[in-house]
Scaffold this active site. Structure first.
Site, PDB file in Angstrom:
ATOM      1  N   LEU A 198       0.835  -1.215   0.000  1.00 12.78           N
ATOM      2  CA  LEU A 198       0.000   0.000   0.000  1.00 12.78           C
ATOM      3  C   LEU A 198       0.863   1.255   0.000  1.00 12.78           C
ATOM      4  O   LEU A 198       0.531   2.252  -0.643  1.00 12.78           O
ATOM      5  CB  LEU A 198      -0.940   0.014   1.211  1.00 12.78           C
ATOM      6  CG  LEU A 198      -1.978  -1.113   1.300  1.00 12.78           C
ATOM      7  CD1 LEU A 198      -2.946  -0.857   2.456  1.00 12.78           C
ATOM      8  CD2 LEU A 198      -2.756  -1.277   0.012  1.00 12.78           C
TER       9      LEU A 198
ATOM     10  N   GLU B  81      -7.230   2.787  -0.768  1.00 17.38           N
ATOM     11  CA  GLU B  81      -5.837   2.953  -0.306  1.00 17.38           C
ATOM     12  C   GLU B  81      -5.777   3.731   1.003  1.00 17.38           C
ATOM     13  O   GLU B  81      -4.856   4.513   1.232  1.00 17.38           O
ATOM     14  CB  GLU B  81      -5.004   3.688  -1.364  1.00 17.38           C
ATOM     15  CG  GLU B  81      -4.761   2.866  -2.599  1.00 17.38           C
ATOM     16  CD  GLU B  81      -3.740   1.775  -2.387  1.00 17.38           C
ATOM     17  OE1 GLU B  81      -3.168   1.694  -1.299  1.00 17.38           O
ATOM     18  OE2 GLU B  81      -3.539   0.990  -3.323  1.00 17.38           O
TER      19      GLU B  81
END
Ligand code: TGC
Ligand code: FAD
Length: 387
Positions: free
Chosen positions: A243, A367
């Site tokens: 991420l 995200e």
């Protein structure tokens, strides 16, 4: 000399020759191949998969990974500029590239065996194998530590059960980087689309990221060979490490959306005659346009410095959180205000601001939501975990 409204501080002069060349190549692709079709794609809810070979030929997929795996070996600033130029076209295309590069190729590169890297990375760089990243589950994406999908050893294999939700590229993917709870903590598995018990279902009725494929994934006793387990990471830091890579690219992407909106509103307000003068001649329009240029400039400098820190090996996840939060917020506010400046014309996909504004509803959510990133920065400042 007149300043460039897209780049008031001449940030481009801070780029190397190679970085400029990368930006120009992707900008040309966006202008010539994306912008002519993307409004219709959004209308039709269609991801333009026919562009994948051209995107791959530009060296976009896995752009920062080494050339020995068929990748371009570019630096992080170049990757950021790629994200910016793709998202100037549409967030859906940048999403496709982010997922393939940062969320699928990166974990194979960073956590995979040499055999796994050689098996998948060159085909992924060429766009022949498409990946998706399965972390989020239906009961709550912000808290991936509460993962229900699990894998248990069975002889030499693993057996996966569970489901994932909101997965970009899900229905077009050949492989899933699937994260599952095991007796030794969270681990990553490469699930191939024809493994028995795996299925993907496309999510319909989206009002955002319509030119992107989003899916639910199901793992019903999927048998995965040990050779498909990513051997070099265990625990939540595996997916969170991916991420960080993707979020870095996402700090750049919305700058592209915001520039597209500024461009369009600037042109429109100079042409639109109301009360005997162009809308751009009014103080309120100029204050808006000036304010957008201010916010875009700050975002450009933030992402560039972040990229320089990343290339120097000094970037921290908290810095990524601050930039993801700032730049998504900057872009969604500008897209909404640009839609307003276009009046009624702003509500159709003939103009880009409403498409960007709707897309950015996803970008500010995935995200890590805006709140998640605010709390990451808050935790850094106070030393207190408020999640
Ligand atoms: P925490 O205790 O903070 O950390 C657990 C372990 O992970 C390490 N770590 C990180 N490593 C790398 N990068 C980061 N950003 C990291 N953050 C934490 C940490 O050092 C620790 O390692 P270790 O060795 O001590 O075990 O974990 P937490 O549970 O408190 O985390 C809290 C929180 C909220 C920050 C985290 O869960 C989070 O980020 N939640 C948001 C989830 C999220 O963003 N999901 C996104 C799914 S993918 C997606 O949306 C794709 S869209 C793509 C597209 O279409 O473009
Ligand atoms: P939730 O976690 O349920 O959050 C709901 C609300 O609670 C939000 O407003 C949130 O900010 C807030 N909240 C959360 N925690 C706190 C707290 N501690 N304090 C206060 N408020 C809080 N995931 C993948 O794994 N792979 C993908 O490819 C992918 N692609 C996506 C594509 C799209 C178009 C979208 C929309 C999502 C995608 N996601 C993907 C999922 C995305 O990462 C999640 O939607 C996101 O992490 C938020 O999770 P959630 O939707 O379950 O919301």
């Amino acid at each position: 000399m007149a300043l460039d409204p897209r780049d008031l501080y001449d940030v481009r002069s801070l780029l190397s020759e190679e970085e400029r060349a990368v930006q120009d190549a992707v900008a040309r692709f966006t202008d010539e191949r994306v912008l002519p079709i993307i409004g219709d794609c959004f209308d039709q809810g269609r991801f333009p998969a026919e562009l994948i070979p051209e995107i791959a030929a530009l060296g976009v997929l896995g752009a920062t990974l080494p050339e020995e795996y068929g990748c371009a070996g570019l630096n992080s600033v170049s990757y950021g500029l790629i994200c910016q130029e793709l998202e100037r076209g549409d967030s859906g295309l940048r999403s496709f590239a982010s997922v393939q590069s940062s969320l699928c190729m990166y974990p194979i590169y960073a956590y995979g065996s040499e055999e796994q890297k050689r098996r998948w990375l060159p085909d992924m760089a060429a766009g022949r194998v498409i990946g998706c990243f399965g972390l989020t589950e239906p009961h709550g994406g912000s808290d991936p530590a509460n993962m229900k999908t699990h894998a248990r050893r069975d002889g030499g294999d693993w057996v996966l059960n569970g489901s994932k939700m909101w997965i970009t590229n899900g229905n077009i993917a050949d492989i899933v980087i699937a994260w599952a709870q095991t007796e030794e903590g969270i681990q990553g598995f490469v699930v191939e689309k024809d493994f028995a018990g795996f299925s993907a279902q496309e999510i319909k009725h989206k009002m955002s990221l319509r030119a992107s494929v989003t899916s639910a994934l199901y793992f019903d006793g999927v048998r995965v060979p040990e050779a498909n387990r990513l051997p070099s990471v265990k625990g939540l830091k595996g997916p969170l490490g991916c991420l960080t890579q993707a979020r870095y690219g996402i700090t750049w992407g919305p700058i592209g959306s915001a520039i597209a909106c500024l461009d369009e509103a600037l042109g429109y307000s100079k042409e639109r005659m109301l009360f005997g003068r162009p809308v751009a001649a009014t103080q309120s329009a100029q204050i808006k346009l000036a304010d957008w240029a201010r916010r875009i400039t700050a975002a450009q400098l933030l992402s560039l410095q972040l990229g320089r820190l990343k290339d120097a090996g000094r970037m921290q996840p908290t810095q990524v959180s601050l930039a993801k939060w700032n730049n998504c917020r900057m872009a969604i506010d500008i897209a909404r205000e640009a839609r307003d400046l276009l009046g009624g014309a702003g509500i159709t996909t003939e103009h880009s601001p409403i498409r960007h504004a709707l897309n950015l509803e996803s970008v500010i959510t995935y995200e890590g939501t805006e709140t998640v990133h605010q709390l990451v920065v808050g935790r850094e400042l106070t030393g207190i975990n408020a999640f």
